[in-house]
Scaffold this active site. Structure first.
Site: not given
Length: 195
Positions: A10-11, A15, A82, A84, A141, A176, A179
């Site tokens: 995830a952001m 990475k 990048e 993706q 969280c 997550c 959220h």
């Protein structure tokens, strides 16, 4: 035996920092690793990769990858940031590099966009990679972040718009699943009337 790796996260999961460090590790051992990115990523300049924590390095564009140098085994490893944003044809080119020239390729990228849909490059990397590894980070969280929330600039998460809008902390946050579904960017990003 060389492999095609897809390391997704995830952001905010570091990475790009990982990609730069892998190149450094190759260099430290006297090896030649090449950093590559798709031409879609223009945030930090055409030939620069920059992590959120401040690490930077030079790169080339995937469109400019010199296959004569690959065939001559000038690279001990190719590292793609990048990933993706790669096309199916570019992923197939990376498969060819691994299978026919025995050069490992390590790709870093997002698995899904802010709407929870696959990017083209991620889709084909998940289908073709020899090894798929998650680079982990956490939601506000404390749970594992698995989704990418796009900030709307008003303290909320949006799920409408173009698939590709370049940005970093100013535009995206790792969340997550709960959220992400709720569209909740956390107490630090909510507007005062939402807190």
């Amino acid at each position: 035996m060389s492999k095609l790796y897809f390391r997704y996260g995830a952001m905010g999961s570091s990475k790009t920092a990982n990609a730069i460090m892998v190149k450094y590790n190759y260099w430290e051992r006297g090896k030649n690793a090449l950093l590559v990115k798709p031409s879609t990523d223009t945030r930090d300049g055409k030939y620069i990769i920059r992590s959120r924590c401040g690490l930077t390095d030079e790169c080339i564009l995937m469109d400019d990858l010199d296959m004569d140098k690959v065939r001559a085994h000038e690279y001990d490893c190719i590292i793609v940031d990048e990933a993706q944003f790669l096309s199916k044809a570019q992923v197939e080119q990376l498969v060819d590099i691994v299978d026919n020239y025995n050069t490992p390729v390590i790709c870093y990228g997002l698995k899904t966009d802010f709407q929870g849909n696959f990017f083209e490059g991620s889709h084909w990397l998940l289908a073709r990679a020899d090894a798929i590894e998650e680079v982990k980070t956490i939601c506000w969280c404390g749970k594992k972040a698995t989704h990418n929330g796009r900030l709307d600039g008003k303290g909320s998460i949006t799920k409408v718009g173009e698939q590709v809008v370049l940005g970093a902390n100013d535009k995206y946050i790792g969340l997550c699943r709960k959220h992400w579904y709720l569209g909740d960017p956390g107490p630090d990003l909510r507007t005062p009337d939402e807190k």
